[in-house]
Design a protein around this motif. Structure first.
Motif, PDB file in Angstrom:
ATOM      1  N   VAL A 227       0.845  -1.205   0.000  1.00 60.51           N
ATOM      2  CA  VAL A 227       0.000   0.000   0.000  1.00 60.51           C
ATOM      3  C   VAL A 227       0.883   1.260   0.000  1.00 60.51           C
ATOM      4  O   VAL A 227       0.652   2.215  -0.751  1.00 60.51           O
ATOM      5  N   GLU A 228       1.923   1.232   0.822  1.00 59.82           N
ATOM      6  CA  GLU A 228       2.843   2.384   0.879  1.00 59.82           C
ATOM      7  C   GLU A 228       3.628   2.542  -0.426  1.00 59.82           C
ATOM      8  O   GLU A 228       3.923   3.652  -0.868  1.00 59.82           O
ATOM      9  N   THR A 229       3.939   1.420  -1.038  1.00 62.20           N
ATOM     10  CA  THR A 229       4.659   1.446  -2.316  1.00 62.20           C
ATOM     11  C   THR A 229       3.830   2.159  -3.374  1.00 62.20           C
ATOM     12  O   THR A 229       4.330   3.002  -4.125  1.00 62.20           O
ATOM     13  N   LYS A 230       2.551   1.818  -3.398  1.00 58.97           N
ATOM     14  CA  LYS A 230       1.650   2.424  -4.387  1.00 58.97           C
ATOM     15  C   LYS A 230       1.612   3.938  -4.184  1.00 58.97           C
ATOM     16  O   LYS A 230       1.756   4.722  -5.143  1.00 58.97           O
ATOM     17  N   ALA A 231       1.476   4.355  -2.945  1.00 61.82           N
ATOM     18  CA  ALA A 231       1.379   5.791  -2.659  1.00 61.82           C
ATOM     19  C   ALA A 231       2.666   6.521  -3.052  1.00 61.82           C
ATOM     20  O   ALA A 231       2.619   7.581  -3.696  1.00 61.82           O
ATOM     21  N   LEU A 232       3.791   5.947  -2.692  1.00 57.55           N
ATOM     22  CA  LEU A 232       5.068   6.620  -2.966  1.00 57.55           C
ATOM     23  C   LEU A 232       5.330   6.709  -4.466  1.00 57.55           C
ATOM     24  O   LEU A 232       5.745   7.754  -4.982  1.00 57.55           O
ATOM     25  N   ILE A 233       5.073   5.628  -5.178  1.00 57.65           N
ATOM     26  CA  ILE A 233       5.340   5.653  -6.624  1.00 57.65           C
ATOM     27  C   ILE A 233       4.366   6.593  -7.334  1.00 57.65           C
ATOM     28  O   ILE A 233       4.761   7.326  -8.236  1.00 57.65           O
ATOM     29  N   GLU A 234       3.137   6.612  -6.885  1.00 56.13           N
ATOM     30  CA  GLU A 234       2.187   7.553  -7.513  1.00 56.13           C
ATOM     31  C   GLU A 234       2.597   9.007  -7.271  1.00 56.13           C
ATOM     32  O   GLU A 234       2.407   9.861  -8.136  1.00 56.13           O
ATOM     33  N   ASP A 235       3.165   9.275  -6.119  1.00 57.28           N
ATOM     34  CA  ASP A 235       3.676  10.628  -5.853  1.00 57.28           C
ATOM     35  C   ASP A 235       4.888  10.947  -6.719  1.00 57.28           C
ATOM     36  O   ASP A 235       5.093  12.075  -7.149  1.00 57.28           O
ATOM     37  N   LEU A 236       5.701   9.925  -6.927  1.00 52.21           N
ATOM     38  CA  LEU A 236       6.972  10.140  -7.614  1.00 52.21           C
ATOM     39  C   LEU A 236       6.811  10.320  -9.128  1.00 52.21           C
ATOM     40  O   LEU A 236       7.556  11.103  -9.745  1.00 52.21           O
ATOM     41  N   ILE A 237       5.862   9.623  -9.721  1.00 52.70           N
ATOM     42  CA  ILE A 237       5.744   9.634 -11.190  1.00 52.70           C
ATOM     43  C   ILE A 237       5.675  11.056 -11.772  1.00 52.70           C
ATOM     44  O   ILE A 237       6.485  11.394 -12.642  1.00 52.70           O
ATOM     45  N   PRO A 238       4.782  11.919 -11.290  1.00 48.98           N
ATOM     46  CA  PRO A 238       4.738  13.264 -11.883  1.00 48.98           C
ATOM     47  C   PRO A 238       5.992  14.083 -11.573  1.00 48.98           C
ATOM     48  O   PRO A 238       6.420  14.906 -12.395  1.00 48.98           O
ATOM     49  N   LEU A 239       6.595  13.847 -10.416  1.00 48.68           N
ATOM     50  CA  LEU A 239       7.783  14.624 -10.021  1.00 48.68           C
ATOM     51  C   LEU A 239       9.016  14.241 -10.844  1.00 48.68           C
ATOM     52  O   LEU A 239       9.940  15.030 -11.002  1.00 48.68           O
ATOM     53  N   ALA A 240       9.018  12.991 -11.329  1.00 51.61           N
ATOM     54  CA  ALA A 240      10.212  12.481 -12.023  1.00 51.61           C
ATOM     55  C   ALA A 240      10.067  12.509 -13.537  1.00 51.61           C
ATOM     56  O   ALA A 240      11.020  12.202 -14.258  1.00 51.61           O
ATOM     57  N   LYS A 241       8.909  12.894 -14.028  1.00 51.10           N
ATOM     58  CA  LYS A 241       8.626  12.637 -15.449  1.00 51.10           C
ATOM     59  C   LYS A 241       9.524  13.412 -16.416  1.00 51.10           C
ATOM     60  O   LYS A 241       9.746  12.955 -17.531  1.00 51.10           O
ATOM     61  N   ASP A 242      10.079  14.536 -15.997  1.00 52.19           N
ATOM     62  CA  ASP A 242      10.955  15.300 -16.888  1.00 52.19           C
ATOM     63  C   ASP A 242      12.434  15.094 -16.566  1.00 52.19           C
ATOM     64  O   ASP A 242      13.275  15.907 -16.959  1.00 52.19           O
ATOM     65  N   ALA A 243      12.734  14.042 -15.847  1.00 51.97           N
ATOM     66  CA  ALA A 243      14.115  13.804 -15.408  1.00 51.97           C
ATOM     67  C   ALA A 243      15.068  13.726 -16.595  1.00 51.97           C
ATOM     68  O   ALA A 243      14.773  13.098 -17.608  1.00 51.97           O
ATOM     69  N   GLY A 244      16.218  14.346 -16.419  1.00 49.51           N
ATOM     70  CA  GLY A 244      17.276  14.252 -17.425  1.00 49.51           C
ATOM     71  C   GLY A 244      18.262  13.146 -17.092  1.00 49.51           C
ATOM     72  O   GLY A 244      19.295  13.003 -17.727  1.00 49.51           O
ATOM     73  N   CYS A 245      17.942  12.368 -16.062  1.00 51.17           N
ATOM     74  CA  CYS A 245      18.788  11.231 -15.685  1.00 51.17           C
ATOM     75  C   CYS A 245      17.914   9.980 -15.722  1.00 51.17           C
ATOM     76  O   CYS A 245      16.699  10.071 -15.850  1.00 51.17           O
ATOM     77  N   ASP A 246      18.548   8.815 -15.597  1.00 51.56           N
ATOM     78  CA  ASP A 246      17.770   7.582 -15.452  1.00 51.56           C
ATOM     79  C   ASP A 246      17.321   7.466 -13.995  1.00 51.56           C
ATOM     80  O   ASP A 246      18.079   7.800 -13.085  1.00 51.56           O
ATOM     81  N   VAL A 247      16.106   6.988 -13.812  1.00 52.27           N
ATOM     82  CA  VAL A 247      15.533   6.890 -12.464  1.00 52.27           C
ATOM     83  C   VAL A 247      15.144   5.431 -12.192  1.00 52.27           C
ATOM     84  O   VAL A 247      14.460   4.807 -13.008  1.00 52.27           O
ATOM     85  N   VAL A 248      15.603   4.918 -11.062  1.00 56.14           N
ATOM     86  CA  VAL A 248      15.324   3.524 -10.697  1.00 56.14           C
ATOM     87  C   VAL A 248      14.835   3.486  -9.250  1.00 56.14           C
ATOM     88  O   VAL A 248      15.348   4.237  -8.411  1.00 56.14           O
TER      89      VAL A 248
END
Ligand code: 3PY
Length: 251
Positions: A18-39
């Motif tokens: 449940v926490e994983t879902k919340a964290l990844i959903e928060d992260l997706i919009p914040l990381a979408k323009d990343a100029g680096c690879d994100v893992v």
């Protein structure tokens, strides 16, 4: 950093599904323009959730360990093909916590690394000295040795499936960070070791991360160094805004 950075979160044993879902959903919009690879390297039980949630995004999913045998009587272990079947692309290998608490040795790190590469995934190989080693003046020798043993039998071609993370053990979970110059010095030493083992082309292409209490406040300075090509992030990867700040610092 001279190379495209890779910012990887090492969640360690944190977050339920449940926490994983919340964290990844928060992260997706914040990381979408990343100029680096994100893992994001998540616990085994969250891999499927993480892979499903990140489909079609720029976020890749990693595991935190992988057994070296294909299958068999290894209670509690997970094989490389179990991970690839799930869509996992990265695996952390030889983290100092595994070396300290779970009997991981340079020899088993080498075997696990090769299993990850053979399965077509990218290994994030962790090396780094303990405080005692640094005080004894053997950081260079130790890190070079860990690197050489871990890469034993890995071809130059397969080296493209390896990222090395320099994680001084005294900076892990302690809040102490290596200075940017200390981090760069050892990352450069690892690169020189790889050049000796392979050649300059291989060492120039290698991604070498710094890890060990990298956070939103110190990431930019660490990442400004020529031999630091990203980070393996512990605690700060558990908070989407902090992780996003590090991603932006690397972009
Ligand atoms: C830390 O920053 O604590 C880490 O161990 C990252 O892997």
């Amino acid at each position: 950093a001279l190379r495209k950075a890779v910012i990887a979160g090492n969640w360690k044993m944190n977050n339920t599904r449940v926490e994983t879902k919340a964290l990844i959903e928060d992260l997706i919009p914040l990381a979408k323009d990343a100029g680096c690879d994100v893992v994001v390297c998540v616990p085994f039980t969250n891999l499927e959730t993480a892979v499903n949630l990140t489909k079609g995004t720029n976020i890749k999913v990693g595991a935190q360990n992988c057994h070296f045998e294909a299958k068999g009587a290894f209670t509690g272990e997970i094989s490389a093909s179990m991970l690839t079947e799930m869509g996992v692309e990265y695996v952390v290998i030889g983290h100092s916590e595994r070396r300290q608490y779970f009997g991981e040795t340079d020899a088993t790190v080498n075997k696990r690394l090769k299993a990850v590469i053979d399965a077509g995934m990218t290994a994030i190989l962790c090396v780094g000295e303990m405080l005692e080693d640094r005080e004894n003046g053997i950081t260079e020798e130790l890190v070079a040795m860990q690197t050489k043993i871990a890469l034993g039998g890995v071809s130059k071609e397969d080296l493209s499936k390896v990222i090395i993370a320099y994680e001084p053990v005294w900076a892990i979970g302690t809040g102490k960070t290596a200075t940017a110059d200390q981090a760069n010095e050892v990352c450069a030493l690892i690169r020189a070791t790889v050049e000796k083992l392979y050649d300059k082309e291989a060492s120039d292409a290698l991604t070498i991360q710094y890890g060990g209490s990298m956070n939103a406040g110190n990431a930019a300075e660490l990442l400004s160094k020529p031999d630091v090509d990203g980070g393996l992030i512990g605690g700060a990867s558990l908070k989407a805004p902090d992780f996003a700040t590090i991603i932006n610092a690397a972009s």
